[in-house]
Design a protein around this motif. Structure first.
Motif, PDB file in Angstrom:
ATOM      1  N   ARG A   1       0.864  -1.108  -0.193  1.00  0.00           N
ATOM      2  CA  ARG A   1      -0.308   0.082  -0.027  1.00  0.00           C
ATOM      3  C   ARG A   1       0.941   1.329  -0.031  1.00  0.00           C
TER       4      ARG A   1
ATOM      5  N   GLN B   1      -5.121  -3.847   9.429  1.00  0.00           N
ATOM      6  CA  GLN B   1      -5.468  -2.900   8.231  1.00  0.00           C
ATOM      7  C   GLN B   1      -6.617  -3.933   7.520  1.00  0.00           C
ATOM      8  N   CYS B   2      -7.474  -3.054   6.571  1.00  0.00           N
ATOM      9  CA  CYS B   2      -8.251  -3.403   5.833  1.00  0.00           C
ATOM     10  C   CYS B   2      -8.365  -2.972   4.460  1.00  0.00           C
TER      11      CYS B   2
END
Length: 306
Positions: A112, A277-278
């Motif tokens: 990310r 996290q998602c």
């Protein structure tokens, strides 16, 4: 099946078929040329297509050319350092140990990073969200391997002062000035059978392929993928943490006030575990949901309320 696509791994001169279930290929990381080192991630939709990530969809993270191990009968791993009886282990020795299957998720510490750079520019491979995968790994527990050199299970320090287990790869990388990639974990973790640290030779029921560490790799569940060293060559029992670049001058967490001009690497410990996290994988960032039927359909697909 969709049409068969290929990405060429330049450093090994090997063509990699990208067709798998659904025909969705691995994609080169944005801004990263399809060359040495080879880094690739699947489309985010592929991550939620199966609980276990197919090997063809598992992200690739490399720091140098992919090594070639041609003769598995001559391949060996040396276990040495602050131990009672150093040992050279061949694959037949590792195959003789009890085999365990561990379902574990690996994720690159820089996953990310593209989204992070929208807030503040960061250095490194520009991953989207898919530098993560969940596989069933098969192999010997590291705790069993270490018993062969005289280190009992649940040991925190050897009688010679060893407190860390260093993994050294066949892989050579420019960041180590042409030396091998290496990393370490605490001995207490390595000797704990419940930590499920493996010397893995299988992935999803098949022998490891070259991209993922054939013939033998480390799998360290619950920590960043950088500690799960591929193409294992040596295991060293050492007194201090590994002093390699990827332990001491990379993969560390700093507050926003720190930048490349004022960074002091010695003030932070090497990153190991991850924050929770998602991410929504049913839509790409460029997707839009229109009010009305599209919104209702999206709610049904994702299990969310409209």
């Amino acid at each position: 099946m969709g049409a068969k696509l290929e990405h060429v791994n330049v450093q090994s001169h090997q063509a990699y078929p990208a067709e798998a279930s659904g025909g969705i290929p691995l994609s080169p990381v944005p801004q990263q040329p399809l060359a040495e080192p080879f880094n690739a991630e699947p489309p985010r939709a592929a991550l939620v297509a199966s609980y276990v990530t197919p090997s063809d969809f598992f992200y690739n993270r490399n720091h140098g050319p992919i090594p070639i191990v041609e003769d598995i009968n001559r391949y060996s791993v040396t276990v040495s350092g602050l131990v009672e009886r150093p040992k050279q282990l061949f694959m037949k020795d590792i195959w003789m140990l009890p085999k365990y299957s561990v379902t574990a998720t690996l994720q690159c510490a820089g996953n990310r990073r593209t989204a992070m750079s929208k807030i503040k520019t960061v250095k490194g491979v520009g991953w989207d969200v898919s530098a993560i995968g969940n596989a069933i790994w098969g192999g010997a527990k590291l705790s069993d391997v270490l018993e062969l050199v005289g280190i009992p299970k649940l040991t925190s320090v050897t009688r010679f002062g060893g407190r860390h287990v260093e993994f050294i790869s066949v892989d050579k990388c420019k960041e180590e000035n042409g030396g091998p990639y290496k990393a370490s974990i605490p001995l207490s973790q390595a000797t704990n059978p419940e930590a499920d640290v493996l010397l893995a030779y299988e992935m999803n029921g098949e022998p490891l392929n070259r991209d993922h560490g054939y013939p033998l790799r480390v799998v360290v569940p619950s920590v960043i993928g950088a500690r799960s060293v591929k193409w294992l060559e040596d295991i060293n029992i050492i007194a201090e943490e590994c002093q390699g670049l990827f332990m001491q001058k990379d993969y560390k967490m700093f507050p926003p006030s720190v930048n490349w001009d004022n960074i002091d690497w010695s003030t932070r410990r090497p990153q190991m575990d991850f924050p929770v996290q998602c991410v929504i994988c049913s839509l790409e960032d460029v997707s839009t949901v229109k009010p009305g039927k599209d919104q209702e359909r999206f709610a049904v697909q994702t299990g969310e309320t409209a």
